[in-house]
Design an enzyme around this catalytic site. Structure first.
Site, PDB file in Angstrom:
ATOM      1  N   GLU A 102      -0.877   6.938   8.880  1.00 18.10           N
ATOM      2  CA  GLU A 102      -0.693   6.462   7.511  1.00 18.10           C
ATOM      3  C   GLU A 102       0.767   6.520   7.088  1.00 18.10           C
ATOM      4  O   GLU A 102       1.314   7.596   6.860  1.00 18.10           O
ATOM      5  CB  GLU A 102      -1.527   7.290   6.535  1.00 18.10           C
ATOM      6  CG  GLU A 102      -1.427   6.769   5.113  1.00 18.10           C
ATOM      7  CD  GLU A 102      -2.291   7.530   4.126  1.00 18.10           C
ATOM      8  OE1 GLU A 102      -2.502   7.007   3.019  1.00 18.10           O
ATOM      9  OE2 GLU A 102      -2.760   8.635   4.456  1.00 18.10           O
ATOM     10  N   GLU A 162      -9.031   5.213  -2.166  1.00 12.70           N
ATOM     11  CA  GLU A 162      -8.217   6.419  -2.296  1.00 12.70           C
ATOM     12  C   GLU A 162      -7.312   6.307  -3.521  1.00 12.70           C
ATOM     13  O   GLU A 162      -6.101   6.096  -3.425  1.00 12.70           O
ATOM     14  CB  GLU A 162      -7.387   6.680  -1.033  1.00 12.70           C
ATOM     15  CG  GLU A 162      -6.925   8.127  -1.013  1.00 12.70           C
ATOM     16  CD  GLU A 162      -5.989   8.441   0.135  1.00 12.70           C
ATOM     17  OE1 GLU A 162      -6.131   9.526   0.701  1.00 12.70           O
ATOM     18  OE2 GLU A 162      -5.128   7.616   0.453  1.00 12.70           O
TER      19      GLU A 162
END
Length: 302
Positions: A179, A278
């Site tokens: 990420e 998220e």
């Protein structure tokens, strides 16, 4: 990542116990085109604090996936109970974060000789967690820059450390997703093209990109072309509008167009992804949770 944001649901309900077995959930009338994945705490006002009730509520609203960054910190018993509940409700487990001793903040960039072995050990532990909760993907962040080293050496150190982990994950048919972040300028991994390069160098089906659209909007913009550029190495998506990191429709990102584009590419290439939610809730209480659901219904209408 949720843990870094302090978003609800990372470790909430650690002590929850499984309720009596329930019959299979009734099929929701709503069918989203994509697998949007809420997290624990996102619907707490509507479903209550019990994790299993929250899962049931998600399924009843038409959501078919869940992500839980803090899954690795839950007890093995709870991991297994949650995995069983998700199977019963038709919910697919999304990412959890591989804990490497410092909430994934250990710096792979440093080239310390112990880094590969430590990461390998963390991946071995993650395999057991994934087995219990039926997960396939897990988030990895290489940490901060090592300012004393040239950038090429830092990339090499990150690649060497990741290769130690993919040896473990490949055997279990699991995938780490790297990420790139925008939280602060010290984060080493920042853009999708940089992450693409690292994935190609690691050269494993167990190492792919977590394309978090909130972070990528902040760091590089030009979202649809960047998705196309990195498409072959993307393994997972996450969502969050910018500014604010809330649900679609609360910021500047045209999520309906992005979801439509991704859906068309998925159909053309016979690929499937989870889209992790998220982000926080833009509005409080039950009314805010319903507005969040409505926002996904609107963005999914294409």
């Amino acid at each position: 990542m949720t843990a870094a944001l302090g978003l609800p649901g990372t470790v909430h309900g650690q002590g929850a116990t499984a309720p009596a077995p329930r019959p299979p959930a009734a099929t929701s009338a709503r069918k989203f085109k994509l697998k949007y994945a809420p997290h624990f705490g996102m619907f707490e006002n509507s479903a209550g604090k019990d994790l299993f009730d929250q899962l049931k509520f998600m399924a009843d609203q038409g959501f078919t996936a869940l992500e839980d960054n803090g899954m690795m910190g839950r007890t093995p018993e709870l991991q297994a109970q949650l995995g069983e509940a998700m199977t019963r409700l038709g919910i697919q487990m999304g990412v959890f974060v591989i804990q490497t001793g410092g909430n994934n903040s250990d710096r792979f960039t440093t080239g310390k000789p112990e880094n590969p072995a430590q990461f390998r050990k963390a991946c071995e532990a993650a395999v057991e967690v994934a087995r219990r909760c039926n997960a396939k993907w897990m988030t990895v962040v290489p940490g901060a820059f090592e300012r004393k080293l040239p950038i090429g050496l830092q990339h090499g150190n990150v690649i060497d450390t990741l290769r130690a982990g993919v040896d473990v994950l490949e055997k279990a048919n699991l995938v780490m997703v790297l990420e790139p972040l925008s939280d602060n300028p010290d984060q080493f991994l920042r853009t999708s093209d940089q992450t693409y390069m690292i994935c190609r160098a690691v050269n494993s089906p167990a190492c792919k990109i977590l394309f978090d659209m909130y972070h990528m909007q902040r760091n590089e913009g030009h979202m649809i072309p960047h998705i196309d550029y990195a498409w072959s190495e993307i393994g997972y998506f996450q969502i969050g509008d910018n500014p604010g990191r809330k649900e679609p429709g609360t910021g500047e990102v045209n999520y309906r167009n992005i979801f439509k584009h991704a859906h068309e590419k998925m159909q053309a290439d016979n690929r499937d992804f989870i889209f992790g939610m998220e982000h926080g809730n833009a509005f409080p209480g039950r009314e805010g949770e319903q507005k969040l659901i409505d926002a996904y219904v609107a963005a999914d209408t294409f």
